[in-house]
Scaffold this motif. Structure first.
Motif, short mmCIF file in Angstrom:
data_model
loop_
_atom_site.label_atom_id
_atom_site.label_comp_id
_atom_site.label_asym_id
_atom_site.label_seq_id
_atom_site.Cartn_x
_atom_site.Cartn_y
_atom_site.Cartn_z
N ALA A 1 0.84 -1.20 0.00
CA ALA A 1 0.00 0.00 0.00
C ALA A 1 0.87 1.25 0.00
CB ALA A 1 -0.93 -0.01 1.21
N ASP A 2 1.97 1.21 0.75
CA ASP A 2 2.89 2.35 0.79
C ASP A 2 3.58 2.53 -0.56
OD1 ASP A 2 4.38 4.42 2.35
OD2 ASP A 2 6.09 3.14 1.85
N ILE A 3 3.99 1.42 -1.17
CA ILE A 3 4.68 1.49 -2.48
C ILE A 3 3.77 2.10 -3.53
CG2 ILE A 3 5.57 0.08 -4.38
CD1 ILE A 3 6.63 -1.85 -2.17
N PHE A 4 2.55 1.57 -3.65
CA PHE A 4 1.65 2.09 -4.68
C PHE A 4 1.18 3.50 -4.35
CE2 PHE A 4 1.35 -2.45 -5.69
CZ PHE A 4 1.50 -2.39 -7.06
N GLY A 5 1.08 3.81 -3.07
CA GLY A 5 0.74 5.18 -2.68
C GLY A 5 1.81 6.16 -3.11
N ARG A 6 3.07 5.76 -2.96
CA ARG A 6 4.17 6.64 -3.36
C ARG A 6 4.24 6.80 -4.88
NH1 ARG A 6 8.17 7.76 0.63
NH2 ARG A 6 7.53 6.92 2.65
N LEU A 7 3.94 5.73 -5.60
CA LEU A 7 3.91 5.83 -7.06
C LEU A 7 2.78 6.76 -7.51
CD1 LEU A 7 4.60 2.13 -8.10
CD2 LEU A 7 6.12 4.10 -8.37
N GLU A 8 1.63 6.63 -6.86
CA GLU A 8 0.52 7.53 -7.19
C GLU A 8 0.88 8.96 -6.84
OE1 GLU A 8 -4.21 8.20 -6.11
OE2 GLU A 8 -3.13 6.50 -5.27
N ASP B 1 -6.60 6.99 1.75
CA ASP B 1 -5.76 8.17 1.96
C ASP B 1 -6.08 8.82 3.30
OD1 ASP B 1 -4.49 7.95 -0.53
OD2 ASP B 1 -6.09 9.07 -1.53
N LEU B 2 -7.36 9.06 3.53
CA LEU B 2 -7.84 9.69 4.76
C LEU B 2 -9.17 9.07 5.15
CD1 LEU B 2 -7.17 13.42 3.75
CD2 LEU B 2 -5.85 12.12 5.43
N LEU B 3 -9.54 9.25 6.41
CA LEU B 3 -10.80 8.72 6.90
C LEU B 3 -11.48 9.78 7.75
CD1 LEU B 3 -11.36 5.11 7.89
CD2 LEU B 3 -12.39 6.86 9.32
N ILE B 4 -12.78 9.92 7.59
CA ILE B 4 -13.55 10.86 8.41
C ILE B 4 -14.40 10.06 9.38
CG2 ILE B 4 -15.39 12.59 8.36
CD1 ILE B 4 -14.24 13.65 5.78
N MET B 5 -14.20 10.31 10.67
CA MET B 5 -14.87 9.53 11.69
C MET B 5 -15.02 10.36 12.96
SD MET B 5 -11.64 7.09 12.90
CE MET B 5 -12.70 6.02 13.86
N ARG C 1 -0.48 7.70 12.03
CA ARG C 1 0.68 8.55 12.27
C ARG C 1 1.88 8.02 11.48
NH1 ARG C 1 1.26 9.02 18.26
NH2 ARG C 1 -0.63 10.26 17.94
N GLY C 2 2.56 8.92 10.80
CA GLY C 2 3.71 8.53 10.00
C GLY C 2 3.36 8.12 8.58
N LYS C 3 2.08 8.07 8.25
CA LYS C 3 1.66 7.69 6.90
C LYS C 3 2.12 8.74 5.89
CE LYS C 3 -2.62 7.20 4.15
NZ LYS C 3 -2.45 5.85 3.57
N TYR C 4 2.60 8.27 4.76
CA TYR C 4 2.99 9.19 3.68
C TYR C 4 1.73 9.60 2.94
CZ TYR C 4 5.26 11.14 -0.41
OH TYR C 4 5.64 11.98 -1.41
N LEU C 5 1.40 10.89 2.99
CA LEU C 5 0.20 11.39 2.34
C LEU C 5 0.52 11.86 0.92
CD1 LEU C 5 -1.51 13.52 5.16
CD2 LEU C 5 -1.98 11.15 4.49
N SER C 6 -0.33 11.48 -0.01
CA SER C 6 -0.18 11.95 -1.38
C SER C 6 -0.42 13.46 -1.43
CB SER C 6 -1.20 11.25 -2.28
OG SER C 6 -2.51 11.71 -1.98
N PRO C 7 0.03 14.14 -2.50
CA PRO C 7 -0.24 15.57 -2.61
C PRO C 7 -1.73 15.91 -2.52
CG PRO C 7 1.43 14.94 -4.20
CD PRO C 7 0.94 13.66 -3.57
N VAL C 8 -2.59 15.07 -3.10
CA VAL C 8 -4.03 15.32 -3.02
C VAL C 8 -4.51 15.21 -1.58
CG1 VAL C 8 -6.28 14.36 -3.61
CG2 VAL C 8 -4.59 14.73 -5.40
N ALA C 9 -4.07 14.16 -0.87
CA ALA C 9 -4.46 13.99 0.53
C ALA C 9 -3.93 15.14 1.38
CB ALA C 9 -3.96 12.65 1.06
N GLN C 10 -2.69 15.56 1.13
CA GLN C 10 -2.13 16.70 1.86
C GLN C 10 -2.97 17.95 1.61
OE1 GLN C 10 2.14 17.33 1.30
NE2 GLN C 10 2.41 15.14 0.91
N ALA C 11 -3.37 18.16 0.36
CA ALA C 11 -4.15 19.35 0.01
C ALA C 11 -5.52 19.31 0.69
CB ALA C 11 -4.31 19.46 -1.50
#
Length: 315
Positions: free
Chosen positions: A71-78, A143-147, A275-285
């Motif tokens: 999941a981390d690998i494909f997330g970083r590629l995305e 990427d993110l969760l709303i709860m 915590r520590g998850k690498y967020l994609s630019p879209v998730a960061q935005a």
């Protein structure tokens, strides 16, 4: 290790489908081809990835670890793909967002506001209950969760951004609607419609009622908020529901909010990620958008709650 992206893609499909044959169908491969890819992965790792218990496929500890890594690998590629498009002057990509069911009515309006700033971002949205949300967090599925009810025993980053008031509702004409003031205890003479086990709203309400010593002798389990609302309208009992979830029914007059002194029960919706998850630019935005726009989001929610059936907020 000479692990290939294709092997990881096949592995992820088997994990999601819990079936070699369904993974083969999803990836347009033969089942022997899927089996070969998994066997090669197991040889590289030196450990089995799947066990059969009865007729069900289960992930081994090695598979759980590989699933997180993949999941981390494909997330970083995305993320790389998004960064490359960002360098061309626009933020593009997909936001994978999971939301608890109590937030599913409002979140599309929140994403629409975000998309007005980033029109080339797409959304993949999945609606879950609280127990499913915790499993998805553990598996790093989104990427993110709303709860609400963010667990304190998990390493999570979270941002509270909007109140989630839980109210008591009854059908018009119910004897309690004639009362100007009620307590939670006054409600316990009637059946209470509750969600399925694993629901965050149910958990919050049960804990709160126990704290207030309001014990309902009869409860009826309904598997969705829509089912609860319809059950109340049909006269099956009362319900404790997020106000946002029943705004249309309240505006139509088919449900009434009861004036209970101990309510509303206030909870907050939060944007959450491990915590520590690498967020994609879209998730960061999106995370930055929610942080910077909290006051505007509250105003949007108020317009959403006040709008009539089928009326877009702000119209």
């Amino acid at each position: 290790m000479r692990m290939t992206l294709r092997q990881l893609q096949v592995f992820r499909s088997v994990c999601q489908q819990r079936s070699y044959s369904r993974a083969a169908e999803e990836m347009s491969l033969t089942q022997p081809a899927v089996s070969l890819q998994i066997r090669q992965l197991e040889e590289l790792l030196g450990q089995p990835l799947f066990d059969y218990v009865g007729k069900k496929l289960h992930l081994t500890d090695a598979a759980e670890a590989l699933q997180l890594a993949s999941a981390d690998i494909f997330g970083r590629l995305e993320s790389l793909d998004m960064q490359l498009t960002d360098l061309q002057g626009s933020l593009q990509g997909q936001l994978s967002l999971a939301v608890e069911s109590s937030a599913k009515y409002f979140v599309p309006h929140l994403f629409a506001a975000f998309r007005r700033e980033y029109p080339e971002v797409n959304l993949q949205l999945v609606v879950v209950n609280h127990a499913q949300a915790l499993k998805r967090l553990s598996a790093n599925r989104d990427d993110l969760l709303i709860m609400s009810l963010v667990p304190s025993d998990m390493a999570l980053e979270f941002l509270p951004f909007l109140n989630n008031p839980i109210i008591a509702v009854a059908p018009p004409g119910h004897p309690l609607c004639a009362r100007e003031q009620l307590s939670l205890q006054d409600l316990t003479a009637w059946p209470l419609l509750v969600r399925e086990p694993g629901s965050g709203t149910r958990k919050a309400c049960e804990e709160y009622c126990h704290q207030k010593r309001a014990h309902f002798a009869q409860t009826l389990e309904v598997g969705s908020m829509e089912g609860q609302a319809e059950g109340v309208i049909a006269g099956l009992g009362l319900a404790l529901l997020p106000r946002h979830a029943v705004r249309r029914e309240l505006a139509q007059g088919v449900l009434r909010e009861l004036p209970v002194a101990e309510l509303p029960l206030m909870r907050s919706w939060c944007v959450v990620h491990p915590r520590g998850k690498y967020l994609s630019p879209v998730a960061q935005a999106f995370f930055a958008f929610v942080r910077s726009q909290r006051s505007q989001i509250s105003a949007l929610a108020e317009r959403f709650a006040a709008s009539g059936p089928g009326t877009p907020p702000g119209s």
